[in-house]
Design a protein around this motif. Structure first.
Motif: not given
Length: 99
Positions: A54-71
């Motif tokens: 889901n492209p919207d989910a990718i955009n929302n996941l990294f929208r505000h905080d590009a946390n190093p633990r998010t992969r």
């Protein structure tokens, strides 16, 4: 003269970066990296990213905080895409190897 695009090709992988202040979405940056890896214009093929993620989910996941633990890693068409936070979003796309 070589233009600096923040993307390079090593080991058959295309790498790029994305930050929210760019004039494109993260999904558009991912699609650009996939095009470079495949060496073809995705608009001229039957490629549809939304069939695999889901492209919207990718955009929302990294929208505000590009946390190093998010992969996030996923396969689409014949490439593997990895996204992770590192002060922005790092993008890595490589051809899948069939084992």
């Amino acid at each position: 003269m070589k233009q600096n695009t923040n993307e390079d090709k090593r080991d058959d992988a295309v790498r790029g970066t994305y930050t929210p202040d760019q004039d494109r979405t993260l999904t558009e940056a991912v699609l650009d990296a996939i095009e470079k890896c495949k060496g073809s214009d995705l608009l001229r093929t039957d490629f549809a990213l939304y069939e695999d993620i889901n492209p919207d989910a990718i955009n929302n996941l990294f929208r505000h905080d590009a946390n190093p633990r998010t992969r996030v890693a996923f396969m689409t068409d014949d490439v593997r895409v990895e996204l992770w936070g590192d002060g922005g979003v790092e993008i890595r796309v490589e051809n899948r190897t069939i084992e």
